[in-house]
Write an enzyme that holds these catalytic residues in place. Structure first.
Site, short mmCIF file in Angstrom:
data_model
loop_
_atom_site.label_atom_id
_atom_site.label_comp_id
_atom_site.label_asym_id
_atom_site.label_seq_id
_atom_site.Cartn_x
_atom_site.Cartn_y
_atom_site.Cartn_z
N ASP A 115 0.86 -1.19 0.00
CA ASP A 115 0.00 0.00 0.00
C ASP A 115 0.89 1.23 0.00
O ASP A 115 2.00 1.20 0.54
CB ASP A 115 -0.93 0.01 1.22
N TYR A 190 -3.05 12.18 3.28
CA TYR A 190 -3.39 11.22 4.34
C TYR A 190 -2.81 11.65 5.69
O TYR A 190 -3.47 11.57 6.72
CB TYR A 190 -2.91 9.81 3.98
O1 1CP Z 1 -3.55 -4.17 -6.93
C1 1CP Z 1 -3.53 -3.81 -5.77
O2 1CP Z 1 -4.53 -3.66 -5.02
C2 1CP Z 1 -2.14 -3.64 -5.30
C3 1CP Z 1 -1.96 -3.17 -3.96
C4 1CP Z 1 -2.37 -1.77 -3.61
C5 1CP Z 1 -2.05 -0.57 -4.25
C6 1CP Z 1 -1.34 -0.35 -5.60
C7 1CP Z 1 -3.08 -1.47 -2.43
C8 1CP Z 1 -3.60 -2.44 -1.45
N1 1CP Z 1 -3.10 -0.11 -2.32
C9 1CP Z 1 -2.49 0.46 -3.42
C10 1CP Z 1 -2.26 1.88 -3.70
C11 1CP Z 1 -3.08 2.85 -2.97
N2 1CP Z 1 -3.47 2.85 -1.66
C12 1CP Z 1 -3.50 4.07 -3.53
C13 1CP Z 1 -3.17 4.49 -4.90
C14 1CP Z 1 -4.10 3.89 -5.89
C15 1CP Z 1 -5.44 4.49 -5.92
O3 1CP Z 1 -5.53 5.73 -6.12
O4 1CP Z 1 -6.42 3.76 -5.78
C16 1CP Z 1 -4.21 4.79 -2.56
C17 1CP Z 1 -4.86 6.13 -2.71
C18 1CP Z 1 -4.18 4.01 -1.38
C19 1CP Z 1 -4.75 4.36 -0.09
C20 1CP Z 1 -5.76 3.36 0.30
N3 1CP Z 1 -5.45 2.16 0.85
C21 1CP Z 1 -7.16 3.41 0.13
C22 1CP Z 1 -7.93 4.57 -0.51
C23 1CP Z 1 -8.68 5.34 0.50
C24 1CP Z 1 -9.13 6.67 -0.04
O5 1CP Z 1 -8.46 7.68 0.26
O6 1CP Z 1 -10.13 6.71 -0.77
C25 1CP Z 1 -7.70 2.22 0.63
C26 1CP Z 1 -9.13 1.83 0.71
C27 1CP Z 1 -6.59 1.44 1.07
C28 1CP Z 1 -6.63 0.07 1.62
C29 1CP Z 1 -6.19 -0.91 0.63
N4 1CP Z 1 -4.92 -0.96 0.10
C30 1CP Z 1 -4.82 -2.03 -0.74
C31 1CP Z 1 -6.09 -2.69 -0.76
C32 1CP Z 1 -6.40 -3.94 -1.54
C33 1CP Z 1 -6.94 -1.98 0.10
C34 1CP Z 1 -8.41 -2.31 0.36
C35 1CP Z 1 -8.70 -2.72 1.74
C36 1CP Z 1 -8.51 -4.16 2.09
O7 1CP Z 1 -8.53 -5.08 1.27
O8 1CP Z 1 -8.46 -4.35 3.30
#
Ligand code: 1CP
Length: 396
Positions: A115, A190
């Site tokens: 992340d 964040y």
């Molecule tokens: O393919 C993938 O999912 C790879 C892993 C990955 C990546 C590339 C995760 C795991 N996070 C990210 C990048 C990330 N994290 C970004 C940039 C991409 C984007 O704009 O979507 C951002 C903004 C985050 C921050 C983040 N982490 C959010 C967004 C919250 C918001 O501000 O709206 C969330 C929900 C997370 C949690 C998260 N990170 C990753 C996953 C799969 C999750 C979902 C929650 C979970 O499964 O528990």
């Protein structure tokens, strides 16, 4: 045998090999460190890397932002046993989740499961990823004293599990692994807001009201990104993406003054590594001319602009990545197929990597994503691929 057939056979072979892996968390720790393990450079001639470099390719490569988590049932099963940061900190699990979309979707690249906020947690910030919300920071950073809590990030000491996950994944992959980091504005948001925000009000208040503190924060975040990306590439990542997801909240003048220098620092700080560097943000249509000056090799484009227009705003030379609206993947297949073709036509073949305009929506049917990949593989052999010039869209 034509290219498409050869590619299909190669993919079948790859899928067969990957499908033969046991389901969960069995990536062998030994495999990655054995001298005979597949070299991280094995993907250098891959479609993805050639497309990122703007070279001619036989067909348009495709991967999806956020392909590793979210919509895949196998991922959800793993999430029942471990929370997000636990998966990131357990190399076997992180590598396993990284490989899932390669097996199931047949994409041309893997993205490391991690992340953007993980290096912040590793660098001393009390951070939790709350299910259904996202990253939540107990004590937001809003003063010079707060900034002291963000110490420099030393990947080898603070987060050795990331490099290990990269090594394990790369040892199993026949396609390149993309490493990534959060962009400075997005991470600052964040840290300052304390969690996800739509308006980024505290962030912009600090940016305009305390520009010196802002600059110190962004410089620190740029160094964290450089350290993190360098460690991922040293471990075998063959391309990197900077997710500056929320930069679209800024006007071009504000972006130029308050963010661009830190973005330039990131891309110059990894230039010597020689891997393609992608710069992506959401709602950045007005920022594209500036993003073109940040130093990345490729710019990711969200779905709000036709790719031809985006190319023009970028100056016509920089390869682009994108840009199917992720919500289109929730529509019936006929609608999806039509929009995939529109993106492929707009991309113009050369210097285009197909992707969504932002991350996969959690409710997406993975089978639709698989069909999108198939469609890009079949239809992405553009008539214009061999043509030297990129299309010049009328007007803007
Ligand atoms: O393919 C993938 O999912 C790879 C892993 C990955 C990546 C590339 C995760 C795991 N996070 C990210 C990048 C990330 N994290 C970004 C940039 C991409 C984007 O704009 O979507 C951002 C903004 C985050 C921050 C983040 N982490 C959010 C967004 C919250 C918001 O501000 O709206 C969330 C929900 C997370 C949690 C998260 N990170 C990753 C996953 C799969 C999750 C979902 C929650 C979970 O499964 O528990």
């Amino acid at each position: 045998m034509n290219y498409a057939e050869a590619g299909g056979l190669a993919r079948m072979a790859l899928r067969g090999r990957l499908y033969s892996l046991p389901a969960v968390s069995t990536v062998s720790r030994r495999t990655a460190t054995e001298p005979g393990a597949r070299s991280p450079s094995s993907g250098h001639e891959s479609l993805l890397l050639r497309a990122y470099r703007g070279e001619a390719v036989e067909r348009v490569p495709v991967w999806f932002m956020r392909q590793a988590g979210r919509s895949l049932p196998e991922y959800r099963a793993i999430r029942k046993r471990a929370d997000l940061l636990e998966i990131c900190r357990t190399p076997d699990l992180a590598a396993e989740v990284t490989l899932l979309p390669i097996r199931r979707l047949g994409v041309d690249a893997a993205i490391l499961f991690s992340d953007i906020t993980l290096p912040l947690a590793a660098a001393g910030i009390d951070l939790e990823i709350v299910a259904g919300v996202g990253p939540v920071i107990a004590d937001p950073i809003r003063s010079a004293a707060d900034l002291g809590r963000l110490r420099p990030f030393d990947p080898a000491a603070d987060a050795p599990y990331v490099a290990e996950a990269v090594r394990l994944a790369v040892a199993e992959l026949d396609v390149p692994l993309i490493g990534f980091a959060g962009g400075p504005f997005t991470l600052a948001s964040y840290l300052i807001e304390g969690g996800p925000s739509k308006a980024h009000t505290h962030t912009r208040r600090l940016m305009y009201g305390e520009p010196l503190l802002w600059r110190r924060l962004l410089e620190a975040l740029a160094e964290i990104a450089v350290a993190s990306l360098r460690a991922q590439v040293a471990a075998g990542a063959q391309a990197v993406q900077v997710f500056e997801s929320w930069a679209g909240a800024l006007s071009p003048d504000s972006y130029r003054e308050f963010v661009l220098p830190a973005a330039q620092r990131i891309f110059s700080g990894i230039a010597d590594l020689g891997v393609p560097r992608v710069h992506f943000g959401v709602g950045t249509g007005e920022l594209l001319p500036l993003m073109a000056t940040a130093g990345a090799d490729v710019v990711g484009v969200d779905w709000r602009l036709p790719l031809g227009v985006a190319r023009k705003r970028l100056g016509g030379e920089i390869p682009v990545q994108g840009n199917l609206d992720p919500a289109i993947c929730l529509a019936p297949w006929e609608v999806v197929a039509q929009h995939v073709d529109t993106v492929l036509d707009g991309g113009g073949g050369r210097g285009h990597v197909f992707n969504l305009g932002h991350g996969v929506a959690p409710e997406t049917d993975p089978d639709i994503l698989r069909r999108v990949v198939e469609r890009v593989h079949e239809h992405g052999v553009s008539r214009r691929i061999a043509a030297p010039a990129r299309p010049d869209p009328p007007g803007d």
